[in-house]
Design an enzyme around this catalytic site. Structure first.
Site, PDB file in Angstrom:
ATOM      1  N   GLU A  49       0.859  -1.184   0.000  1.00 56.37           N
ATOM      2  CA  GLU A  49       0.000   0.000   0.000  1.00 56.37           C
ATOM      3  C   GLU A  49       0.898   1.238   0.000  1.00 56.37           C
ATOM      4  O   GLU A  49       1.791   1.360   0.838  1.00 56.37           O
ATOM      5  CB  GLU A  49      -0.914   0.022   1.228  1.00 56.37           C
ATOM      6  CG  GLU A  49      -2.033  -1.009   1.164  1.00 56.37           C
ATOM      7  CD  GLU A  49      -3.041  -0.854   2.287  1.00 56.37           C
ATOM      8  OE1 GLU A  49      -2.853   0.028   3.151  1.00 56.37           O
ATOM      9  OE2 GLU A  49      -4.016  -1.621   2.310  1.00 56.37           O
ATOM     10  N   ASP A  60      -5.336   9.494   9.571  1.00 57.58           N
ATOM     11  CA  ASP A  60      -3.965   9.099   9.861  1.00 57.58           C
ATOM     12  C   ASP A  60      -3.557   9.522  11.264  1.00 57.58           C
ATOM     13  O   ASP A  60      -3.806  10.649  11.683  1.00 57.58           O
ATOM     14  CB  ASP A  60      -2.992   9.729   8.859  1.00 57.58           C
ATOM     15  CG  ASP A  60      -3.209   9.234   7.439  1.00 57.58           C
ATOM     16  OD1 ASP A  60      -3.911   8.219   7.279  1.00 57.58           O
ATOM     17  OD2 ASP A  60      -2.678   9.857   6.504  1.00 57.58           O
TER      18      ASP A  60
END
EC number: 4.2.1.20
Length: 278
Positions: A49, A60
């Site tokens: 990824e 995040d």
């Protein structure tokens, strides 16, 4: 069959679990990144990824958000990330690459242009954190027509209606978020993850991969016993924190630590297939 789908078929036949590292495009500097991807494959990555740097990464945690800041500071754009994938593809035509990011940069490029660029670069899957599955219809179809999978997140807090939409629209694999929070946070409840993964598997034939909170051999093995693969990001990219991305010696040392972690995780997952065969 997409490259992601065929990779999972091969892994299933080998009774192996997928090891999927996450790294941020252009971190710690753009010139090192393609080499980093190749090293990840050499150290056991089944697919990778690649994060697309974005200035407002709401899902995040601090480690990955800082990786994005470093990449942006080094001048890495979404188009640059695609060029890096294309360069990687010149030597590796097998390892699936999944782009993970946010819609805003895609909308600036334009959905059709983005899909075309992804296909040209050799991208295999797209995970847009802030794209609701109910609104992904034409984008998903366009990706499918170009032999790419659109991947969606499921989490412990996903509402039933959205869960059904994810299971309907998702391709390649289900990304199950093991924690209630941002990346790299909290601690794993492996019993709960096992229960959730089994429930998802009862509803779909797609492989289920688990990310968030996997940091070492013990957690990799505990989760890998139930999931089809594990996704590891913060435990890898944290090695690029607090170094000068232009210091070749520091970058090389950080990459050595990342590869040591990859070896640890790979061996942990492979021990599961040995024990199940034994």
């Amino acid at each position: 069959m997409t490259r992601i789908e065929s990779t999972f078929e091969i892994l299933k036949a080998q009774n192996k679990k997928a090891l999927i590292p996450y790294v941020m495009a252009g971190d710690p500097n753009p010139s090192n990144f393609v080499g980093l991807l190749h090293d990840l494959v050499k150290h056991g990555a089944d697919m990778i990824e690649v994060g697309l740097p974005f200035s407002d990464p709401m899902a995040d945690g601090p480690t990955v958000a800082l990786a994005g800041e470093r990449a942006l500071a080094a001048g890495t754009s979404t188009r640059d990330a695609l060029k890096m994938v294309a360069e990687f593809r010149q030597q590796d035509t097998q390892t699936p690459i999944i782009l993970m990011g946010y819609l805003n940069p895609v909308e600036i490029i334009g959905y059709d242009n983005f899909v075309a660029l992804c296909e040209q670069s050799g991208v295999d899957g797209i995970l847009m954190v802030d794209l609701p599955p109910a609104e992904a219809g034409s984008f998903t179809q366009h990706l499918t027509e170009h032999s790419m999978n659109e991947i969606f997140l499921l989490s412990p807090t996903t509402l039933p209606e959205r869960r059904e939409q994810v299971l309907t629209h998702c391709g390649g694999y289900i990304y199950y978020v093991s924690l209630k929070g941002v990346t790299g946070s909290a601690t794993l409840d492996t019993d709960d993850v096992a229960t959730q993964v089994q429930a998802i598997k009862a509803e779909t034939d797609l492989p289920v991969c688990v990310g968030f909170g996997i940091r070492d051999a013990a957690s990799a093995k505990a989760i890998g016993a139930h999931a089809d693969g594990i996704i590891v990001g913060s435990a890898l990219v944290q090695n690029f924190a607090d170094i000068d991305g232009n210091d070749a010696t520091a970058v090389a040392h950080a990459q050595q630590k990342i590869m040591a972690k990859m070896t640890e995780l790979r061996e942990a997952l492979d021990s599961l297939s040995v024990s199940s065969n034994g």
